[in-house]
Design a protein around this motif. Structure first.
Motif, PDB file in Angstrom:
ATOM      1  N   SER A   1       0.839  -1.190   0.000  1.00  0.00           N
ATOM      2  CA  SER A   1       0.000   0.000   0.000  1.00  0.00           C
ATOM      3  C   SER A   1       0.874   1.240   0.000  1.00  0.00           C
ATOM      4  CB  SER A   1      -0.902   0.014   1.238  1.00  0.00           C
ATOM      5  OG  SER A   1      -0.117   0.019   2.426  1.00  0.00           O
ATOM      6  N   VAL A   2       0.267   2.374  -0.255  1.00  0.00           N
ATOM      7  CA  VAL A   2       0.955   3.671  -0.232  1.00  0.00           C
ATOM      8  C   VAL A   2       0.334   4.524   0.884  1.00  0.00           C
ATOM      9  CG1 VAL A   2       1.456   5.770  -1.541  1.00  0.00           C
ATOM     10  CG2 VAL A   2       1.425   3.560  -2.708  1.00  0.00           C
ATOM     11  N   PRO A   3       1.051   4.798   1.978  1.00  0.00           N
ATOM     12  CA  PRO A   3       2.376   4.259   2.311  1.00  0.00           C
ATOM     13  C   PRO A   3       2.265   2.804   2.763  1.00  0.00           C
ATOM     14  CG  PRO A   3       1.573   5.549   4.154  1.00  0.00           C
ATOM     15  CD  PRO A   3       0.544   5.703   3.041  1.00  0.00           C
ATOM     16  N   PRO A   4       3.372   2.079   2.764  1.00  0.00           N
ATOM     17  CA  PRO A   4       3.323   0.677   3.189  1.00  0.00           C
ATOM     18  C   PRO A   4       3.162   0.574   4.694  1.00  0.00           C
ATOM     19  CG  PRO A   4       5.582   1.330   2.727  1.00  0.00           C
ATOM     20  CD  PRO A   4       4.713   2.491   2.321  1.00  0.00           C
TER      21      PRO A   4
ATOM     22  N   LEU B   1      -3.535   9.346  -7.516  1.00  0.00           N
ATOM     23  CA  LEU B   1      -2.640   8.249  -7.173  1.00  0.00           C
ATOM     24  C   LEU B   1      -3.269   6.931  -7.593  1.00  0.00           C
ATOM     25  CD1 LEU B   1      -0.162   7.011  -5.696  1.00  0.00           C
ATOM     26  CD2 LEU B   1      -1.553   7.043  -3.603  1.00  0.00           C
ATOM     27  N   PHE B   2      -2.585   6.192  -8.455  1.00  0.00           N
ATOM     28  CA  PHE B   2      -2.980   4.841  -8.820  1.00  0.00           C
ATOM     29  C   PHE B   2      -2.199   3.885  -7.928  1.00  0.00           C
ATOM     30  CE2 PHE B   2      -3.947   7.413 -12.477  1.00  0.00           C
ATOM     31  CZ  PHE B   2      -5.113   6.861 -13.009  1.00  0.00           C
ATOM     32  N   ALA B   3      -2.905   3.164  -7.070  1.00  0.00           N
ATOM     33  CA  ALA B   3      -2.246   2.320  -6.078  1.00  0.00           C
ATOM     34  C   ALA B   3      -3.251   1.288  -5.561  1.00  0.00           C
ATOM     35  CB  ALA B   3      -1.705   3.181  -4.934  1.00  0.00           C
ATOM     36  N   SER B   4      -2.829   0.491  -4.610  1.00  0.00           N
ATOM     37  CA  SER B   4      -3.732  -0.509  -4.040  1.00  0.00           C
ATOM     38  C   SER B   4      -4.851   0.183  -3.261  1.00  0.00           C
ATOM     39  CB  SER B   4      -2.958  -1.461  -3.122  1.00  0.00           C
ATOM     40  OG  SER B   4      -2.406  -0.754  -2.021  1.00  0.00           O
ATOM     41  N   GLY B   5      -5.979  -0.498  -3.146  1.00  0.00           N
ATOM     42  CA  GLY B   5      -7.164   0.108  -2.548  1.00  0.00           C
ATOM     43  C   GLY B   5      -7.054   0.392  -1.072  1.00  0.00           C
ATOM     44  N   ASP B   6      -6.087  -0.222  -0.387  1.00  0.00           N
ATOM     45  CA  ASP B   6      -5.899   0.047   1.038  1.00  0.00           C
ATOM     46  C   ASP B   6      -4.879   1.152   1.289  1.00  0.00           C
ATOM     47  OD1 ASP B   6      -3.881  -1.545   0.029  1.00  0.00           O
ATOM     48  OD2 ASP B   6      -3.804  -2.904   1.743  1.00  0.00           O
ATOM     49  N   SER B   7      -4.517   1.884   0.248  1.00  0.00           N
ATOM     50  CA  SER B   7      -3.611   3.025   0.397  1.00  0.00           C
ATOM     51  C   SER B   7      -4.325   4.176   1.096  1.00  0.00           C
ATOM     52  CB  SER B   7      -3.097   3.479  -0.974  1.00  0.00           C
ATOM     53  OG  SER B   7      -2.347   2.458  -1.600  1.00  0.00           O
ATOM     54  N   VAL B   8      -3.539   5.017   1.757  1.00  0.00           N
ATOM     55  CA  VAL B   8      -4.071   6.178   2.476  1.00  0.00           C
ATOM     56  C   VAL B   8      -3.375   7.414   1.926  1.00  0.00           C
ATOM     57  CG1 VAL B   8      -4.355   7.300   4.706  1.00  0.00           C
ATOM     58  CG2 VAL B   8      -4.485   4.798   4.545  1.00  0.00           C
ATOM     59  N   THR B   9      -4.143   8.321   1.351  1.00  0.00           N
ATOM     60  CA  THR B   9      -3.548   9.482   0.695  1.00  0.00           C
ATOM     61  C   THR B   9      -4.512  10.652   0.701  1.00  0.00           C
ATOM     62  OG1 THR B   9      -2.611  10.291  -1.401  1.00  0.00           O
ATOM     63  CG2 THR B   9      -4.380   8.660  -1.558  1.00  0.00           C
ATOM     64  N   SER B  10      -3.973  11.858   0.626  1.00  0.00           N
ATOM     65  CA  SER B  10      -4.795  13.055   0.470  1.00  0.00           C
ATOM     66  C   SER B  10      -5.053  13.350  -1.002  1.00  0.00           C
ATOM     67  CB  SER B  10      -4.120  14.260   1.145  1.00  0.00           C
ATOM     68  OG  SER B  10      -2.804  14.439   0.660  1.00  0.00           O
ATOM     69  N   ALA B  11      -4.436  12.578  -1.903  1.00  0.00           N
ATOM     70  CA  ALA B  11      -4.690  12.702  -3.336  1.00  0.00           C
ATOM     71  C   ALA B  11      -5.952  11.920  -3.697  1.00  0.00           C
ATOM     72  CB  ALA B  11      -3.503  12.174  -4.130  1.00  0.00           C
ATOM     73  N   ARG B  12      -6.356  12.009  -4.938  1.00  0.00           N
ATOM     74  CA  ARG B  12      -7.468  11.210  -5.447  1.00  0.00           C
ATOM     75  C   ARG B  12      -6.950   9.796  -5.690  1.00  0.00           C
ATOM     76  NH1 ARG B  12      -7.808  13.813  -9.528  1.00  0.00           N
ATOM     77  NH2 ARG B  12      -9.274  15.399  -8.827  1.00  0.00           N
ATOM     78  N   LEU B  13      -7.556   8.804  -5.045  1.00  0.00           N
ATOM     79  CA  LEU B  13      -7.064   7.431  -5.142  1.00  0.00           C
ATOM     80  C   LEU B  13      -7.862   6.645  -6.172  1.00  0.00           C
ATOM     81  CD1 LEU B  13      -5.274   5.104  -4.105  1.00  0.00           C
ATOM     82  CD2 LEU B  13      -7.030   4.663  -2.367  1.00  0.00           C
ATOM     83  N   VAL B  14      -7.140   6.031  -7.119  1.00  0.00           N
ATOM     84  CA  VAL B  14      -7.731   5.086  -8.056  1.00  0.00           C
ATOM     85  C   VAL B  14      -7.150   3.717  -7.714  1.00  0.00           C
ATOM     86  CG1 VAL B  14      -7.987   4.384 -10.460  1.00  0.00           C
ATOM     87  CG2 VAL B  14      -8.011   6.818  -9.854  1.00  0.00           C
ATOM     88  N   SER B  15      -8.011   2.784  -7.359  1.00  0.00           N
ATOM     89  CA  SER B  15      -7.579   1.484  -6.867  1.00  0.00           C
ATOM     90  C   SER B  15      -7.240   0.541  -8.011  1.00  0.00           C
ATOM     91  CB  SER B  15      -8.668   0.875  -5.986  1.00  0.00           C
ATOM     92  OG  SER B  15      -8.341  -0.447  -5.632  1.00  0.00           O
TER      93      SER B  15
END
Length: 217
Positions: free
Chosen positions: A12-15, A41-55
């Motif tokens: 995940s981001v962050p791991p 941010l394109f990353a795994s769905g359990d990532s935590v970010t203040s950006a827009r997350l695409v899983s």
């Protein structure tokens, strides 16, 4: 600027534990958001970010006991990225080489940071096939085995950095080339509207390497 960060899906981001590349992607993404950029941010769905997350997958693949093959998930994520590249002013890949065939066929401003070891035997023929792909290295030594690849400016290295707020020091030796810094290393992206780049929190003229951000591969 509208910036896409494309992370590996292993962690995940962050791991939550080890994950050197994903941790760097997290620091970079959060700093870009803080500077006022529109970041996806394109990353795994359990990532935590203040950006827009695409899983790209439901959870980090290394944490999913049902996962046996990681490549299909990354290819699927590329479909998500390239479905409409007009959404972004620049796309920053951290996913090794899986995006290269897409980039050759769908023109878009992009750069790829390579986070791993460069083996001449395996990668020499590969980069002879994709000589135009714009690359960023994480160390000067990393470029040596494949010095003929299209390294940005042929001399630009962006060293990995970690925030001094990162307190899990026992993990630091496991991150190759980790450098403690007072703040996260800031990126340099060209603003397509103003013709200038955001760097170190200010705007500076870009004297070299601008072709990669125009998609002029």
């Amino acid at each position: 600027m509208r910036i896409a960060q494309v992370s590996p899906l292993a962690e995940s981001v962050p791991p939550t534990q080890y994950g050197g590349t994903e941790r760097v992607v997290s620091f970079l993404t959060e700093e870009l958001v803080r500077l006022g950029h529109d970041v996806t941010l394109f990353a795994s769905g359990d990532s935590v970010t203040s950006a827009r997350l695409v899983s790209g997958c439901g959870r980090a693949l290394w944490r999913d006991p049902a996962c046996r093959e990681i490549l299909p998930h990354h290819v699927r994520m590329m479909e998500q990225v390239f479905n409409d590249v007009s959404r972004f002013d620049v796309i920053h890949f951290h996913t090794d080489y899986v995006q290269f065939p897409f980039l050759r066929r769908i023109s878009c401003p992009s750069v790829t940071t390579l986070h791993g070891f460069m083996n001449r035997t395996d990668l020499g023929p590969f980069f002879d096939t994709y000589p135009e792909m714009p690359l960023v290295s994480i160390s000067d030594a990393q470029r040596v085995p494949i010095d003929r690849a299209n390294w940005l400016g042929q001399s630009i290295t962006v060293f990995r950095s970690i925030s001094t707020q990162f307190t899990h020091t026992r993990a630091i030796p496991r991150v190759p080339g980790a450098h403690l810094s007072g703040e996260t290393a800031r990126p340099c992206y060209r603003d397509s509207a103003s013709g200038r780049i955001a760097a170190q929190g200010s705007c500076q003229d870009l004297s070299r390497g601008t072709r990669i951000l125009h998609g002029d591969h």
